[in-house]
Scaffold this active site. Structure first.
Site, PDB file in Angstrom:
ATOM      1  N   GLU A  67      12.683  52.213  45.027  1.00 60.36           N
ATOM      2  CA  GLU A  67      12.592  51.969  43.582  1.00 60.36           C
ATOM      3  C   GLU A  67      12.210  53.277  42.898  1.00 60.36           C
ATOM      4  O   GLU A  67      11.111  53.782  43.097  1.00 60.36           O
ATOM      5  CB  GLU A  67      11.494  50.945  43.282  1.00 60.36           C
ATOM      6  CG  GLU A  67      11.486  49.727  44.191  1.00 60.36           C
ATOM      7  CD  GLU A  67      12.085  48.512  43.511  1.00 60.36           C
ATOM      8  OE1 GLU A  67      12.403  48.609  42.319  1.00 60.36           O
ATOM      9  OE2 GLU A  67      12.232  47.493  44.197  1.00 60.36           O
ATOM     10  N   ASN A 124      17.323  51.376  41.760  1.00 56.65           N
ATOM     11  CA  ASN A 124      17.320  51.146  43.208  1.00 56.65           C
ATOM     12  C   ASN A 124      18.533  51.829  43.838  1.00 56.65           C
ATOM     13  O   ASN A 124      19.628  51.743  43.296  1.00 56.65           O
ATOM     14  CB  ASN A 124      17.404  49.651  43.516  1.00 56.65           C
ATOM     15  CG  ASN A 124      16.177  48.873  43.060  1.00 56.65           C
ATOM     16  OD1 ASN A 124      15.534  49.237  42.085  1.00 56.65           O
ATOM     17  ND2 ASN A 124      15.847  47.804  43.758  1.00 56.65           N
ATOM     18  N   THR A 158      13.116  50.699  37.258  1.00 59.82           N
ATOM     19  CA  THR A 158      13.223  51.451  38.504  1.00 59.82           C
ATOM     20  C   THR A 158      14.642  51.323  39.041  1.00 59.82           C
ATOM     21  O   THR A 158      15.112  50.220  39.313  1.00 59.82           O
ATOM     22  CB  THR A 158      12.234  50.924  39.567  1.00 59.82           C
ATOM     23  OG1 THR A 158      12.355  49.502  39.679  1.00 59.82           O
ATOM     24  CG2 THR A 158      10.809  51.281  39.214  1.00 59.82           C
TER      25      THR A 158
HETATM   26  C1  LIG Z   1       5.525  54.590  40.948  1.00 57.60           C
HETATM   27  C2  LIG Z   1       5.656  53.174  41.427  1.00 57.60           C
HETATM   28  C3  LIG Z   1       4.613  52.591  42.123  1.00 57.60           C
HETATM   29  C4  LIG Z   1       4.701  51.282  42.575  1.00 57.60           C
HETATM   30  N1  LIG Z   1       3.669  50.743  43.269  1.00 57.60           N
HETATM   31  C5  LIG Z   1       3.730  49.461  43.686  1.00 57.60           C
HETATM   32  C6  LIG Z   1       2.649  48.879  44.416  1.00 57.60           C
HETATM   33  O1  LIG Z   1       1.651  49.525  44.762  1.00 57.60           O
HETATM   34  N2  LIG Z   1       2.757  47.575  44.763  1.00 57.60           N
HETATM   35  C7  LIG Z   1       3.850  46.806  44.449  1.00 57.60           C
HETATM   36  O2  LIG Z   1       3.883  45.643  44.760  1.00 57.60           O
HETATM   37  N3  LIG Z   1       4.916  47.352  43.775  1.00 57.60           N
HETATM   38  C8  LIG Z   1       4.871  48.654  43.402  1.00 57.60           C
HETATM   39  N4  LIG Z   1       5.927  49.224  42.729  1.00 57.60           N
HETATM   40  C9  LIG Z   1       7.187  48.510  42.692  1.00 57.60           C
HETATM   41  C10 LIG Z   1       7.370  47.604  41.508  1.00 57.60           C
HETATM   42  O3  LIG Z   1       6.746  46.377  41.798  1.00 57.60           O
HETATM   43  C11 LIG Z   1       8.876  47.457  41.390  1.00 57.60           C
HETATM   44  O4  LIG Z   1       9.394  48.657  40.906  1.00 57.60           O
HETATM   45  C12 LIG Z   1       9.240  46.300  40.538  1.00 57.60           C
HETATM   46  O5  LIG Z   1       9.022  45.128  41.288  1.00 57.60           O
HETATM   47  C13 LIG Z   1      10.656  46.325  40.038  1.00 57.60           C
HETATM   48  O6  LIG Z   1      11.529  45.955  41.047  1.00 57.60           O
HETATM   49  P1  LIG Z   1      13.067  45.741  40.776  1.00 57.60           P
HETATM   50  O7  LIG Z   1      13.673  47.091  40.438  1.00 57.60           O
HETATM   51  O8  LIG Z   1      13.607  45.203  42.066  1.00 57.60           O
HETATM   52  O9  LIG Z   1      13.213  44.792  39.649  1.00 57.60           O
HETATM   53  C14 LIG Z   1       5.863  50.535  42.288  1.00 57.60           C
HETATM   54  C15 LIG Z   1       6.929  51.124  41.584  1.00 57.60           C
HETATM   55  C16 LIG Z   1       6.833  52.424  41.152  1.00 57.60           C
HETATM   56  C17 LIG Z   1       7.969  53.042  40.404  1.00 57.60           C
HETATM   57  N1  LIG Z   2      13.804  56.006  33.256  1.00 59.99           N
HETATM   58  C1  LIG Z   2      14.517  55.200  34.055  1.00 59.99           C
HETATM   59  N2  LIG Z   2      14.302  55.207  35.399  1.00 59.99           N
HETATM   60  C2  LIG Z   2      15.009  54.394  36.204  1.00 59.99           C
HETATM   61  N3  LIG Z   2      15.958  53.549  35.775  1.00 59.99           N
HETATM   62  C3  LIG Z   2      16.236  53.503  34.447  1.00 59.99           C
HETATM   63  C4  LIG Z   2      15.522  54.314  33.549  1.00 59.99           C
HETATM   64  N4  LIG Z   2      15.992  54.069  32.291  1.00 59.99           N
HETATM   65  C5  LIG Z   2      16.950  53.157  32.412  1.00 59.99           C
HETATM   66  N5  LIG Z   2      17.113  52.796  33.695  1.00 59.99           N
HETATM   67  C6  LIG Z   2      18.094  51.776  34.137  1.00 59.99           C
HETATM   68  O1  LIG Z   2      17.349  50.611  34.411  1.00 59.99           O
HETATM   69  C7  LIG Z   2      17.694  50.108  35.709  1.00 59.99           C
HETATM   70  C8  LIG Z   2      16.472  49.525  36.385  1.00 59.99           C
HETATM   71  O2  LIG Z   2      15.915  48.489  35.622  1.00 59.99           O
HETATM   72  P1  LIG Z   2      15.187  47.287  36.368  1.00 59.99           P
HETATM   73  O3  LIG Z   2      14.723  46.354  35.315  1.00 59.99           O
HETATM   74  O4  LIG Z   2      14.186  47.845  37.316  1.00 59.99           O
HETATM   75  O5  LIG Z   2      16.378  46.584  37.098  1.00 59.99           O
HETATM   76  P2  LIG Z   2      16.809  46.481  38.635  1.00 59.99           P
HETATM   77  O6  LIG Z   2      15.861  45.527  39.246  1.00 59.99           O
HETATM   78  O7  LIG Z   2      18.220  46.025  38.584  1.00 59.99           O
HETATM   79  O8  LIG Z   2      16.678  47.866  39.245  1.00 59.99           O
HETATM   80  C9  LIG Z   2      18.240  51.301  36.484  1.00 59.99           C
HETATM   81  O9  LIG Z   2      19.165  50.899  37.473  1.00 59.99           O
HETATM   82  C10 LIG Z   2      18.888  52.135  35.398  1.00 59.99           C
HETATM   83  O10 LIG Z   2      20.234  51.751  35.217  1.00 59.99           O
END
Ligand SMILES: Cc1cc2nc3c(=O)[nH]c(=O)nc-3n(C[C@H](O)[C@H](O)[C@H](O)COP(=O)(O)O)c2cc1C
Ligand SMILES: Nc1ncnc2c1ncn2[C@@H]1O[C@H](COP(=O)(O)OP(=O)(O)O)[C@@H](O)[C@H]1O
Length: 267
Positions: A149, A46, A44
């Site tokens: 995210e 950010n 995801t």
């Molecule tokens: C479509 C979608 C739905 C999500 N739904 C939830 C949720 O219901 N509850 C939750 O705790 N996190 C939810 N998340 C968030 C994930 O926990 C989060 O993307 C993950 O912790 C990665 O975080 P990071 O990018 O900071 O590493 C969701 C993320 C996405 C993309």
């Molecule tokens: N399909 C995708 N959607 C979102 N991010 C992606 C995707 N493919 C690769 N990425 C890369 O992965 C990163 C997110 O990975 P993630 O493990 O969630 O790390 P972070 O917690 O740093 O966001 C994004 O910032 C992007 O550079």
């Protein structure tokens, strides 16, 4: 709130886009906790929370949404040099990562979507993708700060930290929930992806992938000029500076240089 034990609707929202949608956000891709790919297998991207301010959407309800995202490929670090990557954790290094982020059993297009035909102010460097996103506190992980995210429904060959990401949010899928297990969270996110795909396939929604917000001048930034949605370079610098100060404060308080615990990382 725990996830209620009820079947999910296959499509979210009415057949035409209704207020408060569309909501328009923009920001540079910053680092999160790194859990998306490593822990969940769903990366995801950010963007800073200030991305909500652009249309006065700071109070937008936390939850799961769908829409379209565009990426300015000229701001993808591996394709450019000298780009500043505002960091959510004050560590500006681009992490070493696996190159395959596809969500395997979902219909993620393998090839880049067609670019919009070149017209004045538009560019082939900007590409638009269907997307699903979460705005909130990620209750499963008990984050203390809200975060945005964004999972883009496309398989990328590389990370794109630092790239300018523009977003048109078109609908709400569900509230965010706490889950009994990581598997249950992943299962629901995978269903969110399917719901987003079906919901966006409706003509009134599909039309938005052509919106100028995604293609216009604002979506196209020069390398090193990544901005936050609330304003400009100044805001991005402020975010990065504040993150650095906070990081230093916490390190001092801990008296060590260990890796930050998840509750300590600044989103
Ligand atoms: C479509 C979608 C739905 C999500 N739904 C939830 C949720 O219901 N509850 C939750 O705790 N996190 C939810 N998340 C968030 C994930 O926990 C989060 O993307 C993950 O912790 C990665 O975080 P990071 O990018 O900071 O590493 C969701 C993320 C996405 C993309
Ligand atoms: N399909 C995708 N959607 C979102 N991010 C992606 C995707 N493919 C690769 N990425 C890369 O992965 C990163 C997110 O990975 P993630 O493990 O969630 O790390 P972070 O917690 O740093 O966001 C994004 O910032 C992007 O550079």
């Amino acid at each position: 709130m725990s996830r209620p034990n009820v079947p999910r609707d296959p499509i979210a929202g009415p057949d035409t886009v209704q207020p408060p949608f569309p909501l328009k956000l923009r920001g540079p891709v910053v680092k999160g906790f790194g859990r998306g790919s490593k822990d969940l297998g769903i990366p995801t991207a950010n963007i800073p929370l200030t991305g909500l301010s652009i249309g006065g959407n700071d109070d937008l309800e936390s939850g799961i949404y769908y829409g379209y995202a565009s990426l300015d490929h000229t701001t993808i670090p591996s394709l450019t040099t000298d780009i500043s990557v505002p960091s959510a954790t004050a560590d500006t290094a681009i992490p070493a990562r696996s190159s395959n982020h596809a969500v395997a059993d979902l219909e993620t297009p393998a090839t880049a979507p067609p670019s919009r035909p070149i017209s004045p102010g538009w560019t082939n460097d900007v590409k638009v993708y269907p997307t699903v996103l979460s705005i909130g506190y990620n209750p499963y992980y008990k984050n203390e700060q809200r975060s945005i995210e964004i999972h883009i429904l496309h398989s990328f060959a590389q990370d794109f930290y630092g790239a300018t990401l523009s977003l048109v949010i078109l609908g709400h899928i569900r509230p965010e929930y706490d889950y009994v297990s990581k598997e249950a969270l992943v299962e629901d996110i995978r269903e969110d992806i399917r719901v987003a795909q079906r919901s966006l396939a409706r003509p009134a929604y599909e039309a938005w992938r052509q919106d100028e917000w995604l293609f216009g001048e604002g979506a196209k930034m020069q390398a090193g000029q990544a901005v936050t949605a609330s304003g400009g370079r100044e805001e991005a610098d402020k975010d990065a500076e504040e993150a650095k100060r906070e990081f230093a404060r916490r390190q001092q308080a801990k008296g060590q240089s260990g890796i930050l615990a998840k509750s300590e990382i600044i989103p």
